[in-house]
Motif scaffolding. Structure first.
Motif, PDB file in Angstrom:
ATOM      1  N   LEU A 457      51.588  64.635  56.028  1.00 56.74           N
ATOM      2  CA  LEU A 457      52.839  63.891  56.152  1.00 56.74           C
ATOM      3  C   LEU A 457      54.061  64.747  55.826  1.00 56.74           C
ATOM      4  N   GLY A 458      53.856  65.884  55.128  1.00 58.59           N
ATOM      5  CA  GLY A 458      54.987  66.753  54.804  1.00 58.59           C
ATOM      6  C   GLY A 458      55.332  66.799  53.330  1.00 58.59           C
ATOM      7  N   GLY A 459      54.421  66.365  52.466  1.00 57.05           N
ATOM      8  CA  GLY A 459      54.667  66.435  51.035  1.00 57.05           C
ATOM      9  C   GLY A 459      55.329  65.190  50.486  1.00 57.05           C
ATOM     10  N   LEU A 460      55.698  65.250  49.222  1.00 57.96           N
ATOM     11  CA  LEU A 460      56.242  64.070  48.548  1.00 57.96           C
ATOM     12  C   LEU A 460      57.612  63.681  49.062  1.00 57.96           C
ATOM     13  N   ASP A 461      58.365  64.637  49.615  1.00 59.25           N
ATOM     14  CA  ASP A 461      59.719  64.331  50.100  1.00 59.25           C
ATOM     15  C   ASP A 461      59.721  63.732  51.505  1.00 59.25           C
ATOM     16  N   ALA A 462      58.580  63.710  52.156  1.00 60.10           N
ATOM     17  CA  ALA A 462      58.529  63.249  53.553  1.00 60.10           C
ATOM     18  C   ALA A 462      58.842  61.752  53.640  1.00 60.10           C
ATOM     19  N   GLU A 463      59.532  61.383  54.725  1.00 60.92           N
ATOM     20  CA  GLU A 463      59.819  59.985  55.005  1.00 60.92           C
ATOM     21  C   GLU A 463      58.678  59.399  55.841  1.00 60.92           C
ATOM     22  N   ILE A 464      58.207  58.229  55.455  1.00 58.22           N
ATOM     23  CA  ILE A 464      57.100  57.613  56.172  1.00 58.22           C
ATOM     24  C   ILE A 464      57.403  56.138  56.431  1.00 58.22           C
ATOM     25  N   SER A 465      56.593  55.558  57.290  1.00 62.48           N
ATOM     26  CA  SER A 465      56.629  54.113  57.516  1.00 62.48           C
ATOM     27  C   SER A 465      55.209  53.656  57.767  1.00 62.48           C
ATOM     28  N   ARG A 466      54.984  52.381  57.613  1.00 64.17           N
ATOM     29  CA  ARG A 466      53.640  51.831  57.797  1.00 64.17           C
ATOM     30  C   ARG A 466      53.130  52.079  59.207  1.00 64.17           C
ATOM     31  N   GLN A 467      54.053  52.005  60.185  1.00 64.36           N
ATOM     32  CA  GLN A 467      53.639  52.159  61.572  1.00 64.36           C
ATOM     33  C   GLN A 467      53.158  53.578  61.880  1.00 64.36           C
ATOM     34  N   GLY A 468      53.600  54.558  61.071  1.00 63.64           N
ATOM     35  CA  GLY A 468      53.229  55.944  61.337  1.00 63.64           C
ATOM     36  C   GLY A 468      51.958  56.386  60.655  1.00 63.64           C
ATOM     37  N   LEU A 469      51.232  55.474  60.048  1.00 64.29           N
ATOM     38  CA  LEU A 469      50.037  55.822  59.301  1.00 64.29           C
ATOM     39  C   LEU A 469      48.824  55.096  59.856  1.00 64.29           C
ATOM     40  N   ALA A 470      47.691  55.786  59.844  1.00 66.79           N
ATOM     41  CA  ALA A 470      46.425  55.146  60.198  1.00 66.79           C
ATOM     42  C   ALA A 470      46.012  54.222  59.052  1.00 66.79           C
ATOM     43  N   PRO A 471      45.191  53.193  59.341  1.00 66.14           N
ATOM     44  CA  PRO A 471      44.765  52.278  58.268  1.00 66.14           C
ATOM     45  C   PRO A 471      44.119  52.990  57.083  1.00 66.14           C
ATOM     46  N   GLY A 472      43.283  54.003  57.367  1.00 68.25           N
ATOM     47  CA  GLY A 472      42.642  54.729  56.279  1.00 68.25           C
ATOM     48  C   GLY A 472      43.639  55.503  55.439  1.00 68.25           C
ATOM     49  N   GLU A 473      44.671  56.054  56.078  1.00 67.47           N
ATOM     50  CA  GLU A 473      45.697  56.775  55.327  1.00 67.47           C
ATOM     51  C   GLU A 473      46.489  55.822  54.428  1.00 67.47           C
ATOM     52  N   GLN A 474      46.762  54.636  54.916  1.00 64.18           N
ATOM     53  CA  GLN A 474      47.444  53.649  54.086  1.00 64.18           C
ATOM     54  C   GLN A 474      46.600  53.321  52.857  1.00 64.18           C
ATOM     55  N   GLN A 475      45.304  53.155  53.057  1.00 62.01           N
ATOM     56  CA  GLN A 475      44.436  52.806  51.940  1.00 62.01           C
ATOM     57  C   GLN A 475      44.375  53.921  50.903  1.00 62.01           C
ATOM     58  N   ILE A 476      44.268  55.153  51.337  1.00 64.38           N
ATOM     59  CA  ILE A 476      44.128  56.243  50.376  1.00 64.38           C
ATOM     60  C   ILE A 476      45.428  56.479  49.625  1.00 64.38           C
ATOM     61  N   LEU A 477      46.578  56.269  50.271  1.00 64.69           N
ATOM     62  CA  LEU A 477      47.856  56.414  49.569  1.00 64.69           C
ATOM     63  C   LEU A 477      48.027  55.332  48.499  1.00 64.69           C
ATOM     64  N   VAL A 478      47.638  54.109  48.830  1.00 63.07           N
ATOM     65  CA  VAL A 478      47.772  53.026  47.862  1.00 63.07           C
ATOM     66  C   VAL A 478      46.791  53.210  46.706  1.00 63.07           C
ATOM     67  N   MET A 479      45.648  53.814  46.958  1.00 62.74           N
ATOM     68  CA  MET A 479      44.737  54.107  45.854  1.00 62.74           C
ATOM     69  C   MET A 479      45.333  55.155  44.922  1.00 62.74           C
ATOM     70  N   ALA A 480      46.025  56.146  45.489  1.00 70.31           N
ATOM     71  CA  ALA A 480      46.715  57.122  44.642  1.00 70.31           C
ATOM     72  C   ALA A 480      47.805  56.444  43.825  1.00 70.31           C
ATOM     73  N   ARG A 481      48.546  55.535  44.453  1.00 70.93           N
ATOM     74  CA  ARG A 481      49.577  54.771  43.738  1.00 70.93           C
ATOM     75  C   ARG A 481      48.971  53.978  42.577  1.00 70.93           C
ATOM     76  N   THR A 482      47.844  53.327  42.819  1.00 70.28           N
ATOM     77  CA  THR A 482      47.212  52.506  41.793  1.00 70.28           C
ATOM     78  C   THR A 482      46.627  53.364  40.681  1.00 70.28           C
ATOM     79  N   TYR A 483      46.057  54.511  41.046  1.00 65.40           N
ATOM     80  CA  TYR A 483      45.517  55.441  40.048  1.00 65.40           C
ATOM     81  C   TYR A 483      46.614  55.871  39.073  1.00 65.40           C
ATOM     82  N   LEU A 484      47.834  56.007  39.572  1.00 65.19           N
ATOM     83  CA  LEU A 484      48.968  56.467  38.774  1.00 65.19           C
ATOM     84  C   LEU A 484      49.508  55.369  37.855  1.00 65.19           C
ATOM     85  N   SER A 485      49.132  54.119  38.087  1.00 68.24           N
ATOM     86  CA  SER A 485      49.689  52.999  37.318  1.00 68.24           C
ATOM     87  C   SER A 485      49.116  52.958  35.903  1.00 68.24           C
TER      88      SER A 485
END
Length: 584
Positions: A457-485
């Motif tokens: 995606l281009g690192g932490l500074d990259a701009e993203i949207s839900r439409q630009g991500l595959a379902p699996g990529e959305q899931q793995i990003l949210v797992m990283a978010r939850t791990y950080l909580s």
């Protein structure tokens, strides 16, 4: 005043309160002199063919009315001072309690019912106190003045009317208690509606992303319906006010008129005295009782309710005494006690009589056929659903008694369709941990196996949207978010359904090593084999235990394992160690 204000706080406003009382006494002067002046104007003036004397007595009554106008202007000034002082003191107490409660709760945000207290209850306190200081005080003094005038004019009539007046006041006092209870319920439903509306508004994006709009609408509709029902009860509670006026106001009037012939013939009461008594009843007793009854129902009862709730809330440090108080769990042990859930009262329950202990640090997998209730269990544990029977506790505290902000910090859910919003990758990953630095973010990314996705995606500074991500990529990003909580309980509700089995294994291993409890709603048997224990949701027999135990005692689990194709996934071994939950 109901322990909301201390004596020293009230003593500071003693001066304006005394001047208000003096002004109110002057305002009731016309009531005191009205009947006596009319009686003397008739008996000593017009009926005695001395019109000048009669007019003098009427001018005396008129002067009392002029005094009332001047005294009213004087009273209003000090009524405003006292009521504004009350609002200031109450506002300080609410804000202080809210801040203290937030600090005691580890910096969690204050609940939305604080807004209801500041906007509704504190403002109601000021308005109601001001109304009671004018209408209630004047009504009481008018009633006392009318009875004093009756005693001055004719002791016999006073003795006859006194029992009816006392009976009316006793009846009014009897009505105040249920009125106070109804007003307490009104304030409670107002707070609930305010808290729920604020929570839904704040989480609107999450509600839309999770497809929970129907549940949000149902909850809001229920809160609105409860509030409307209580308001109808409040409206019905005022019907008996007319009985007070009838007994204490029109009762003495009827009694005087019935006894007037015998009293006048016996020389006990003159013709002017009869008119004077009627004047006292019409000018003092009836208006005074009507105003007093109105003040008791629409002013004193809601004022007392507001003060009780503000007092209990402020003395508890921002936490009401009711079941919505802020309580902090001792640790992250989860327990379901005879828990059941049904979406409608007339529908068959999705879950029934589940008792389950999940000690802190456990890795539990939940398996079962589609529609068996796996996600219902997850939502009950997360507090997203409330059990219709039984209870769910976290650290010994029922979830219903946990503040919503505390609950959301303690328990995090990763759904099958996770929520990604338009913005930087960093903003998405720090959504549950806004204070995390980039090093912590990258550590979470590496742990759950999201490095390749973030790099693409281009690192932490990259701009993203839900439409630009595959379902699996959305899931793995949210797992990283939850791990950080900061959550101590993580629930993966088929959160890896769109990622490869090896990525799923990496993510689950990361959460297993992370401090806390992991609950996995498994869509692959390989996930279950990695868990400390497995819960099988089955309509016939819900059972928990190890893989070997369940293969021996649970036909449903054996069937699920039999339908699993291990060749389609990497080899996995059953996890061992850790605390094992038990289910009944």
């Amino acid at each position: 005043m109901n322990r909301l204000f201390t004596r020293s706080e009230l003593a500071a406003e003693r001066g304006p309160a005394i001047r208000l009382l003096l002004g109110s006494v002057a305002e009731t002067a016309p009531v005191l002199v009205s009947g006596y002046a009319v009686s003397k104007a008739l008996d000593g003036g017009f009926l005695a063919h001395r019109p000048a004397v009669g007019f003098c007595w009427l001018l005396f009554a008129l002067a009392a009315l002029a005094l009332r106008v001047l005294a009213n202007a004087y009273s209003v000034r000090y009524q405003a001072e006292v009521s504004e002082a009350i609002r200031h003191l109450a506002t300080v107490k609410v804000v202080t309690a809210a801040v203290s409660g937030a600090v005691a709760n580890g910096g969690a945000r204050t609940r939305h019912d604080v807004v209801a207290k500041l906007v509704s209850q504190v403002e109601s306190l000021r308005r109601l106190a001001g109304a009671l200081l004018i209408s209630g005080l004047n009504a009481t003094l008018s009633l006392v003045s009318a009875m004093a005038g009756l005693a001055l004019l004719n002791v016999t009539a006073f003795v006859l009317c006194l029992p009816l007046t006392i009976g009316a006041v006793a009846l009014l006092r009897w009505q105040v208690r249920p009125l106070a209870a109804v007003n307490d319920r009104v304030l409670g439903t107002d707070e609930t509606l305010s808290r729920l509306t604020g929570a839904v508004t704040e989480s609107l994006r999450d509600v839309l992303a999770a497809g929970a709009t129907e549940r949000a609408k149902r909850d809001l509709h229920g809160a609105v319906a409860d509030n409307a029902s209580v308001l109808r009860d409040l409206a019905r509670s005022g019907v008996a006010r007319g009985l007070v006026v009838a007994v204490g106001g029109y009762g003495p009037l009827l009694l005087v008129l019935l006894l007037a012939p015998s009293l006048t013939s016996a020389g006990t009461l003159s013709a002017g005295g009869v008119v004077g008594l009627v004047t006292y009843v019409n000018a003092g007793l009836v208006p005074g009782l009507r105003a007093l009854s109105q003040s008791a129902s629409s002013t004193a009862a809601p004022l007392g309710a507001a003060m009780r709730r503000l007092s209990s809330w402020s003395t508890a440090g921002g936490a009401p005494v009711a079941a919505t108080g802020v309580r902090v769990p001792r640790r992250g042990d989860v327990r379901l006690e005879d828990a059941g859930f049904g979406y409608r009262p007339d529908a068959a329950p999705v879950l029934y009589g589940l008792t389950l202990d999940i000690p802190y640090g456990t890795h539990l997998a939940v398996v079962g056929t589609s529609g068996a209730g796996k996600s219902t269990v997850a939502h009950l544990i997360a507090g997203l659903l409330r059990p219709t029977t039984g209870s769910v506790t976290l650290g010994g505290v029922p979830l219903a008694e946990l503040d919503s902000s505390r609950l959301r910090k303690e328990i995090a859910v990763v759904p099958q369709e996770p929520y990604i919003f338009a913005g930087q990758v960093r903003e998405n990953l720090r959504y549950l941990a806004p204070g995390a630095d980039d090093e912590q973010v990258w550590r979470a990314v590496h742990a759950v196996g999201a490095t390749e996705t973030v790099t693409r995606l281009g690192g932490l500074d990259a701009e993203i949207s839900r439409q630009g991500l595959a379902p699996g990529e959305q899931q793995i990003l949210v797992m990283a978010r939850t791990y950080l909580s900061e959550a101590s309980v993580i629930i993966l509700d088929e959160a890896t359904s769109n990622v490869a089995p090896d990525v799923e294994e990496t993510a689950e291993a990361a959460f297993r090593e992370r401090p806390g409890t992991l609950l996995v709603i498994a869509h692959r048997i390989s996930s279950a084999l990695r868990a400390d224990s497995i819960l099988v949701i089955d309509a016939s027999a819900t059972t928990a235990g190890s893989h070997d135990h369940l293969m021996a005692v649970s036909p449903r689990y054996a069937e699920l394992v039999g339908n699993w194709d291990p060749e389609a996934e990497p080899a996995a071994t059953a996890g061992g160690g850790g605390s094992v939950p038990t289910a009944v």
